[in-house]
Design a protein around this motif. Structure first.
Motif, mmCIF file in Angstrom:
data_model
loop_
_atom_site.group_PDB
_atom_site.id
_atom_site.type_symbol
_atom_site.label_atom_id
_atom_site.label_comp_id
_atom_site.label_asym_id
_atom_site.label_seq_id
_atom_site.Cartn_x
_atom_site.Cartn_y
_atom_site.Cartn_z
ATOM 1 N N GLU A 1 4.344 -5.649 -29.024
ATOM 2 C CA GLU A 1 3.730 -6.682 -29.788
ATOM 3 C C GLU A 1 3.706 -7.208 -28.183
ATOM 4 N N GLU A 2 3.947 -8.012 -27.588
ATOM 5 C CA GLU A 2 3.450 -8.715 -25.739
ATOM 6 C C GLU A 2 2.891 -7.604 -25.264
ATOM 7 N N LYS A 3 3.366 -6.175 -24.613
ATOM 8 C CA LYS A 3 1.876 -5.281 -24.438
ATOM 9 C C LYS A 3 0.899 -4.963 -24.845
ATOM 10 N N ALA A 4 0.470 -4.976 -26.351
ATOM 11 C CA ALA A 4 -0.608 -4.838 -27.217
ATOM 12 C C ALA A 4 -1.233 -7.120 -26.980
ATOM 13 N N LEU A 5 -0.729 -7.769 -26.776
ATOM 14 C CA LEU A 5 -2.091 -8.907 -26.566
ATOM 15 C C LEU A 5 -2.069 -9.107 -25.271
ATOM 16 N N ALA A 6 -0.939 -8.557 -24.274
ATOM 17 C CA ALA A 6 -1.218 -8.719 -22.442
ATOM 18 C C ALA A 6 -2.580 -8.017 -22.272
ATOM 19 N N GLU A 7 -2.957 -6.668 -22.836
ATOM 20 C CA GLU A 7 -3.935 -5.538 -23.064
ATOM 21 C C GLU A 7 -4.820 -7.005 -23.054
ATOM 22 N N ASP A 8 -5.350 -7.763 -24.378
ATOM 23 C CA ASP A 8 -6.632 -8.331 -24.280
ATOM 24 C C ASP A 8 -7.138 -9.389 -22.608
ATOM 25 N N PHE A 9 -5.750 -9.470 -22.274
ATOM 26 C CA PHE A 9 -6.235 -11.058 -21.146
ATOM 27 C C PHE A 9 -6.134 -9.908 -19.963
ATOM 28 N N GLY A 10 -5.529 -8.892 -19.712
ATOM 29 C CA GLY A 10 -5.782 -8.216 -18.528
ATOM 30 C C GLY A 10 -5.115 -8.631 -17.006
ATOM 31 N N GLU B 1 0.619 -1.446 -0.219
ATOM 32 C CA GLU B 1 -0.470 -0.786 -0.045
ATOM 33 C C GLU B 1 1.165 1.384 -0.356
ATOM 34 N N SER B 2 1.931 1.249 0.313
ATOM 35 C CA SER B 2 2.609 2.427 1.171
ATOM 36 C C SER B 2 3.255 2.636 -0.386
ATOM 37 N N LEU B 3 3.384 1.543 -1.412
ATOM 38 C CA LEU B 3 4.318 1.592 -2.941
ATOM 39 C C LEU B 3 3.883 2.351 -3.665
ATOM 40 N N GLY B 4 1.740 2.360 -3.453
ATOM 41 C CA GLY B 4 1.196 2.983 -4.550
ATOM 42 C C GLY B 4 0.749 1.481 -4.936
ATOM 43 N N ALA B 5 0.780 0.322 -5.112
ATOM 44 C CA ALA B 5 0.709 -0.772 -6.467
ATOM 45 C C ALA B 5 -0.352 -1.335 -5.836
ATOM 46 N N ASP B 6 -1.039 -2.205 -7.072
ATOM 47 C CA ASP B 6 -2.729 -2.134 -7.280
ATOM 48 C C ASP B 6 -2.681 -4.268 -6.756
ATOM 49 N N ILE B 7 -2.998 -3.853 -5.327
ATOM 50 C CA ILE B 7 -3.031 -5.185 -4.818
ATOM 51 C C ILE B 7 -4.032 -6.105 -5.219
ATOM 52 N N SER B 8 -4.942 -5.379 -5.798
ATOM 53 C CA SER B 8 -6.231 -5.958 -6.758
ATOM 54 C C SER B 8 -5.713 -6.797 -7.362
ATOM 55 N N LYS B 9 -4.582 -6.399 -8.592
ATOM 56 C CA LYS B 9 -4.520 -7.469 -9.411
ATOM 57 C C LYS B 9 -3.946 -8.884 -9.040
ATOM 58 N N LEU B 10 -3.534 -8.708 -8.056
ATOM 59 C CA LEU B 10 -2.390 -9.645 -7.646
ATOM 60 C C LEU B 10 -3.383 -10.784 -6.796
ATOM 61 N N THR B 11 -4.522 -10.210 -6.231
ATOM 62 C CA THR B 11 -6.179 -10.700 -5.818
ATOM 63 C C THR B 11 -6.457 -11.444 -6.458
ATOM 64 N N VAL B 12 -6.535 -11.708 -7.870
ATOM 65 C CA VAL B 12 -7.741 -12.150 -8.570
ATOM 66 C C VAL B 12 -6.934 -12.793 -9.688
ATOM 67 N N VAL C 1 2.194 -11.363 -18.341
ATOM 68 C CA VAL C 1 1.770 -10.249 -18.398
ATOM 69 C C VAL C 1 1.572 -8.510 -18.500
ATOM 70 N N PRO C 2 0.800 -7.887 -18.312
ATOM 71 C CA PRO C 2 0.353 -6.635 -19.618
ATOM 72 C C PRO C 2 1.413 -5.427 -18.539
ATOM 73 N N ARG C 3 1.712 -4.931 -19.582
ATOM 74 C CA ARG C 3 2.857 -4.089 -18.715
ATOM 75 C C ARG C 3 4.190 -4.116 -18.930
ATOM 76 N N LEU D 1 8.934 -9.836 -12.509
ATOM 77 C CA LEU D 1 7.918 -10.659 -11.330
ATOM 78 C C LEU D 1 7.880 -9.275 -10.293
ATOM 79 N N LEU D 2 8.678 -8.289 -9.593
ATOM 80 C CA LEU D 2 8.216 -7.993 -8.803
ATOM 81 C C LEU D 2 7.744 -6.146 -9.254
ATOM 82 N N THR D 3 8.746 -6.252 -10.495
ATOM 83 C CA THR D 3 8.369 -4.957 -11.756
ATOM 84 C C THR D 3 7.064 -5.062 -11.949
ATOM 85 N N TRP D 4 6.562 -6.339 -11.861
ATOM 86 C CA TRP D 4 4.847 -6.127 -12.793
ATOM 87 C C TRP D 4 4.027 -5.903 -10.899
#
Ligand code: 4AD
Ligand code: MG
Length: 427
Positions: free
Chosen positions: A302-311, A257-268, A345-347, A402-405
């Motif tokens: 190309e990888e980033k564009a593909l990843a947009e479809d999957f989230g 939370e203090s790093l401002g990471a989106d935790i929800s993408k990990l819980t899903v 993974v996205p991004r 992995l950590l960057t994501w």
């Protein structure tokens, strides 16, 4: 008197008690009657107040940002203090008086990278390093739970695993050696004894790429697994990722939370992950106005564009033979495709590459020749197909990717304490 960790003070373990705290001066503010010192230790920060009538007043006046100190005092609740508690100081001792600290507010990213050895003290780097440690712990926990045996591969190697273009050469006495790009080939030797092995070790890539996802030295998670196939492999990868995500969210919520990471993408993150073939990926990309021909490698865009479809994380598998490494196993019914899979993974795009290894000696020799690699450089590796060959799979995943994501870091260099890139090897 107990030496208290600051986080324990904030967690109300010492309310009203007399404690000793050891740490560094994080912030300092003076008023007429009180000096406010925010002190940090490994666990957190706490406000400490020194009153004018205290014998330590002159030391409190003298103490500078980042000086190391020991202080004794009483823990009091104070709603105005950050964290809700403060220490009324009775005694302050300076261990090391700091010179003027070069890091002040509003320094450029570039400057912070030059003084990385000092920037590691920041709250931000402190949190990232704690999450990194936990992620590594859960990776080890996962593989041990799955019955994999940890092994220690060499860093000096005599021939390439991932092609000569990204090899760092080095003079080894009077011989030419290289720094390892991947432990895979040596892990393959170990499965003939231990069947399921893994390592977490450094890999080195002389990669000129200057992207948010490239380091020249990174930590590589690599399992290798005898008698397993592509389905086993993808199941292992997705189980690892979902285990690490769930466990890290539980254990590092406040840091994330203090790093401002989106935790929800990990819980899903739920298994199984979507799987598409390379051929489907090419079709998808061309329908998105990319002009990519079958047989060409997927790049970052190309990888980033593909990843947009999957989230979320997904697999691309069954790649053209010509764009994958010599050790990849060919599908028996599709001679132009190899059993190789990337997890994206996205991004970030590619987070891992794995697959089934060519276990037939004749096919392996054919692949080496196709890629103009010298048989004698791989003689020991070919031995593994001469003596009791077995089908087997494995993959490699970069810890920093992995950590960057996971932490939504802007750049991979913040995922490792002392990043090495084409331009950066100091401090
Ligand atoms: O895709 P790569 O090159 O695959 C291998 O090395 C295989 N031998 C692994 C195996 O099957 N045991 O590298 C694997 C992973 C990548 O997917 C990426 O996560 C990471 O290693 N990686 C890098 N991370 C940071 N900086 C770089 N320059 C990286 N190159 C690869
Ligand atoms: Mg790869």
């Amino acid at each position: 008197m107990p030496v208290a960790a600051i986080q324990d003070i904030l967690d109300e373990k010492y309310v009203g008690q007399h404690v000793t705290v050891r740490g560094w001066i994080y912030r300092k503010r003076e008023s007429k009657e009180t000096i406010f010192l925010v002190v940090r230790d490994a666990s957190g920060i706490v406000q400490c107040t020194v009153k004018r009538d205290n014998p330590s007043w002159s030391r409190a006046e003298k103490v500078t940002i980042e000086s190391s100190v020991t202080l004794e005092g009483t823990v009091k609740q104070d709603k105005r203090a950050p964290g809700g508690y403060e220490i009324a100081v009775e005694k302050l001792s300076i261990i090391g008086l700091a010179e003027v600290f070069p890091i002040t507010e509003y320094k450029s990213e570039e400057f912070l990278r030059d003084v990385r050895h000092l920037w590691l003290r920041s709250r931000r780097m402190n949190s990232i390093m704690k999450v990194r440690s936990e992620v590594l712990r859960f990776i080890h926990e996962f593989f041990r739970k799955e019955g994999f045996i940890e092994v220690s591969p060499p860093m000096f190697i005599s021939s390439a695993c991932e092609g000569g273009a990204t090899l760092f050469g080095l003079k080894y006495f009077d011989k030419q050696l290289y720094l390892t790009q991947s432990a895979q080939l040596h892990l393959e030797a170990l499965i003939y004894s231990l069947e399921k092995v893994y390592c977490v070790a450094p890999s080195f890539r002389a990669e000129k790429s200057r992207t948010i996802r490239h380091l020249t030295e990174y930590w590589h998670v690599e399992p290798e697994w005898a008698f397993a196939d592509m389905d086993d492999l993808m199941a292992l990868e997705e189980d690892l990722l979902s285990y690490v995500c769930q466990k890290t969210v539980e254990s590092c919520k406040s840091e994330m939370e203090s790093l401002g990471a989106d935790i929800s993408k990990l819980t899903v993150v739920k298994t199984p992950f979507p799987r598409i073939t390379y051929t489907e990926a090419i079709e998808r990309l061309n329908s998105k106005d990319f002009k990519i021909k079958w047989g060409e490698d997927l790049g970052f865009d190309e990888e980033k564009a593909l990843a947009e479809d999957f989230g979320g994380p997904f697999f691309v598998y069954a790649y053209p033979r010509q764009i994958k490494a010599f050790y990849c196993k060919t599908y028996s019914d599709k001679p132009d495709l190899v059993m190789s899979t990337d997890m994206l993974v996205p991004r970030i795009g590619e987070m891992s590459t794995g697959g089934a290894r060519e276990d037939d000696k004749v096919e392996l020799l054919k692949r080496l020749r196709e890629l103009s690699l010298r048989e004698e450089d791989y003689d020991w590796y070919i031995d593994l197909r001469r003596y009791g060959t077995v089908p087997h799979v494995g993959f490699g995943l970069g810890v920093e990717r992995l950590l960057t994501w996971m932490l939504d870091l802007e750049n991979i260099i913040d995922a490792i304490p002392f990043p090495r890139t084409t331009r950066r090897f100091y401090p």
